[in-house]
Design a protein around this motif. Structure first.
Motif, mmCIF file in Angstrom:
data_model
loop_
_atom_site.group_PDB
_atom_site.id
_atom_site.type_symbol
_atom_site.label_atom_id
_atom_site.label_comp_id
_atom_site.label_asym_id
_atom_site.label_seq_id
_atom_site.Cartn_x
_atom_site.Cartn_y
_atom_site.Cartn_z
ATOM 1 N N UNK A 44 0.780 -1.232 0.000
ATOM 2 C CA UNK A 44 0.000 0.000 0.000
ATOM 3 C C UNK A 44 0.810 1.279 0.000
ATOM 4 N N UNK A 45 1.856 1.336 -0.818
ATOM 5 C CA UNK A 45 2.711 2.532 -0.862
ATOM 6 C C UNK A 45 2.119 3.579 -1.799
ATOM 7 N N UNK A 46 2.118 4.816 -1.334
ATOM 8 C CA UNK A 46 1.717 5.966 -2.151
ATOM 9 C C UNK A 46 2.825 7.016 -2.063
ATOM 10 N N UNK A 47 3.202 7.575 -3.206
ATOM 11 C CA UNK A 47 4.263 8.587 -3.230
ATOM 12 C C UNK A 47 4.211 9.339 -4.551
ATOM 13 N N UNK A 48 4.839 10.510 -4.555
ATOM 14 C CA UNK A 48 4.911 11.337 -5.757
ATOM 15 C C UNK A 48 6.372 11.630 -6.078
ATOM 16 N N UNK A 49 6.669 11.698 -7.380
ATOM 17 C CA UNK A 49 8.033 11.945 -7.837
ATOM 18 C C UNK A 49 8.010 13.142 -8.775
ATOM 19 N N UNK A 50 8.555 14.258 -8.300
ATOM 20 C CA UNK A 50 8.486 15.512 -9.047
ATOM 21 C C UNK A 50 9.506 15.566 -10.175
ATOM 22 N N UNK A 51 9.118 16.251 -11.234
ATOM 23 C CA UNK A 51 9.998 16.421 -12.387
ATOM 24 C C UNK A 51 11.282 17.140 -11.981
ATOM 25 N N UNK A 52 12.418 16.586 -12.400
ATOM 26 C CA UNK A 52 13.699 17.209 -12.144
ATOM 27 C C UNK A 52 14.221 17.048 -10.736
ATOM 28 N N UNK A 53 13.542 16.250 -9.915
ATOM 29 C CA UNK A 53 13.963 16.057 -8.531
ATOM 30 C C UNK A 53 14.477 14.630 -8.326
ATOM 31 N N UNK A 54 15.333 14.471 -7.325
ATOM 32 C CA UNK A 54 15.830 13.149 -6.934
ATOM 33 C C UNK A 54 15.125 12.739 -5.651
ATOM 34 N N UNK A 55 14.482 11.583 -5.690
ATOM 35 C CA UNK A 55 13.806 11.041 -4.511
ATOM 36 C C UNK A 55 14.585 9.827 -4.023
ATOM 37 N N UNK A 56 15.013 9.876 -2.782
ATOM 38 C CA UNK A 56 15.711 8.744 -2.191
ATOM 39 C C UNK A 56 14.723 7.782 -1.556
ATOM 40 N N UNK A 60 23.687 8.770 4.648
ATOM 41 C CA UNK A 60 24.435 9.944 4.187
ATOM 42 C C UNK A 60 24.269 10.147 2.691
ATOM 43 N N UNK A 61 24.288 9.060 1.950
ATOM 44 C CA UNK A 61 24.114 9.134 0.501
ATOM 45 C C UNK A 61 22.734 9.674 0.143
ATOM 46 N N UNK A 62 21.717 9.196 0.846
ATOM 47 C CA UNK A 62 20.350 9.652 0.583
ATOM 48 C C UNK A 62 20.208 11.147 0.854
ATOM 49 N N UNK A 63 20.741 11.615 1.977
ATOM 50 C CA UNK A 63 20.619 13.035 2.335
ATOM 51 C C UNK A 63 21.398 13.907 1.352
ATOM 52 N N UNK A 64 22.595 13.462 0.982
ATOM 53 C CA UNK A 64 23.466 14.303 0.151
ATOM 54 C C UNK A 64 22.973 14.413 -1.288
ATOM 55 N N UNK A 65 22.270 13.384 -1.789
ATOM 56 C CA UNK A 65 21.864 13.384 -3.195
ATOM 57 C C UNK A 65 20.402 13.744 -3.422
ATOM 58 N N UNK A 66 19.531 13.426 -2.463
ATOM 59 C CA UNK A 66 18.089 13.506 -2.715
ATOM 60 C C UNK A 66 17.477 14.831 -2.262
ATOM 61 N N UNK A 67 16.391 15.195 -2.948
ATOM 62 C CA UNK A 67 15.579 16.335 -2.532
ATOM 63 C C UNK A 67 14.566 15.919 -1.469
ATOM 64 N N UNK A 68 14.135 14.661 -1.550
ATOM 65 C CA UNK A 68 13.244 14.074 -0.542
ATOM 66 C C UNK A 68 13.689 12.647 -0.289
ATOM 67 N N UNK A 69 13.474 12.169 0.935
ATOM 68 C CA UNK A 69 13.824 10.802 1.289
ATOM 69 C C UNK A 69 12.577 10.085 1.795
ATOM 70 N N UNK A 70 12.222 8.996 1.111
ATOM 71 C CA UNK A 70 11.093 8.160 1.522
ATOM 72 C C UNK A 70 11.657 7.026 2.367
ATOM 73 N N UNK A 71 11.257 6.979 3.636
ATOM 74 C CA UNK A 71 11.738 5.951 4.556
ATOM 75 C C UNK A 71 10.718 4.815 4.584
ATOM 76 N N UNK A 72 11.193 3.595 4.316
ATOM 77 C CA UNK A 72 10.308 2.439 4.290
ATOM 78 C C UNK A 72 10.409 1.653 5.596
ATOM 79 N N UNK A 73 9.299 1.043 5.952
ATOM 80 C CA UNK A 73 9.256 0.174 7.119
ATOM 81 C C UNK A 73 9.891 -1.173 6.779
ATOM 82 N N UNK A 74 9.932 -2.070 7.763
ATOM 83 C CA UNK A 74 10.347 -3.440 7.490
ATOM 84 C C UNK A 74 9.325 -4.092 6.571
ATOM 85 N N UNK A 81 27.277 17.203 2.544
ATOM 86 C CA UNK A 81 27.744 16.497 3.746
ATOM 87 C C UNK A 81 28.324 17.447 4.790
ATOM 88 N N UNK A 82 28.656 18.667 4.361
ATOM 89 C CA UNK A 82 29.200 19.667 5.298
ATOM 90 C C UNK A 82 28.157 20.698 5.719
#
Length: 277
Positions: free
Chosen positions: A33-45, A219-233, A257-258
């Motif tokens: 049951x995942x719902x999410x949006x991915x914007x044009x020109x953005x990186x979603x982690x 760290x990779x997700x934060x440094x590269x993405x505009x938004x980060x989707x965190x998934x459960x187990x 990173x700085x």
């Protein structure tokens, strides 16, 4: 009118996506049951613990799962529900969708020189093949020097980081609208990983590509993405979505990173993921 403008800014939108794998005793839920949006020109982690279903989610979006896997819900690509006609999803892959796998360099043919492999891509993109200037321009445009050496080399003659860069540029030559990067730096040593992720992050921003980055590295997700989707187990559900805002004049993966906010985002995401450890 506002709603239409918002929709026009979305490359991909998923609603109540579910993915089930058949087993001897029934079905196993991988995505629930995942719902999410991915914007044009953005990186979603997309981040989650190992085995939670993040790669399955990415493959479901690109239509790369086997036919025996059950998918339900809605996947809207530029307003068209491509899941409603699952047979049509593979038609987007390779034309408008592209995958950068866990070791992109493995996608290169070890028996063909890089230049010849660029010819194959240029032909597929209906561009003139065997055009040395065009191939060199592609490499130079994306920041690679010594283009003559790269084009005349076999993959094994290049460093791991250079193979990654060449494989990505070859993919971008097809001008896909949506890129899935599935743990693309996992095979690299730490220093090379930082440098390659910085290069690729800059390229994606320069080209204004819509990208989905699947990773287990906070760290990779934060440094590269505009938004980060965190998934459960598993079965994967959206636990939280974090928008990354960093006070930087020019945001690049290495500079991020700085940033003063970086540690706070790291602790926030780590705390959320730690619930499922």
């Amino acid at each position: 009118m506002v709603k239409q403008l918002l929709n026009d800014n979305l490359t991909l939108q998923i609603s109540d996506l579910q993915v089930h794998f058949p087993v001897s005793k029934g079905l196993v839920k991988a995505v629930d049951g995942i719902s999410a949006q991915f914007e044009h020109g953005k990186i979603t982690g997309i981040i989650g613990e190992s085995g939670c279903g993040k790669s399955v989610l990415g493959q479901a979006l690109l239509g790369l799962l086997p036919d025996y896997v059950t998918r339900s819900g809605q996947i809207l690509y530029r307003g068209t529900d491509i899941l409603a006609n699952a047979a049509g999803i593979p038609g987007f892959y390779g034309q408008e969708f592209a995958l950068i796998p866990q070791n992109p360099g493995d996608a290169l043919n070890p028996l063909r020189k890089i230049g010849r492999q660029f010819d194959d891509i240029l032909q597929a993109a209906a561009l003139k093949d065997n055009d040395q200037q065009l191939k060199r321009s592609l490499l130079s445009y994306f920041g690679l020097s010594d283009t003559a050496r790269i084009l005349s080399a076999y993959p094994h003659e290049l460093s791991g980081g250079m193979r990654q860069r060449a494989a990505l540029i070859r993919t971008l030559a097809l001008k896909p609208e949506l890129l899935l990067l599935d743990e693309p730096f996992s095979a690299l040593d730490y220093q090379t990983r930082l440098n390659v992720s910085d290069d690729i992050g800059r390229i994606l921003k320069k080209e204004q590509k819509t990208a989905i980055l699947v990773t287990h590295d906070i760290s990779e997700a934060i440094s590269m993405a505009d938004r980060v989707v965190i998934l459960s187990a598993r079965p994967a559900q959206v636990a939280r979505i974090v928008t990354i805002r960093l006070s930087l004049d020019e945001r690049t993966p290495l500079a991020s990173r700085s940033a003063p906010e970086f540690k706070s985002y790291f602790n926030l995401i780590w705390k959320e993921l730690n619930q499922y450890a």
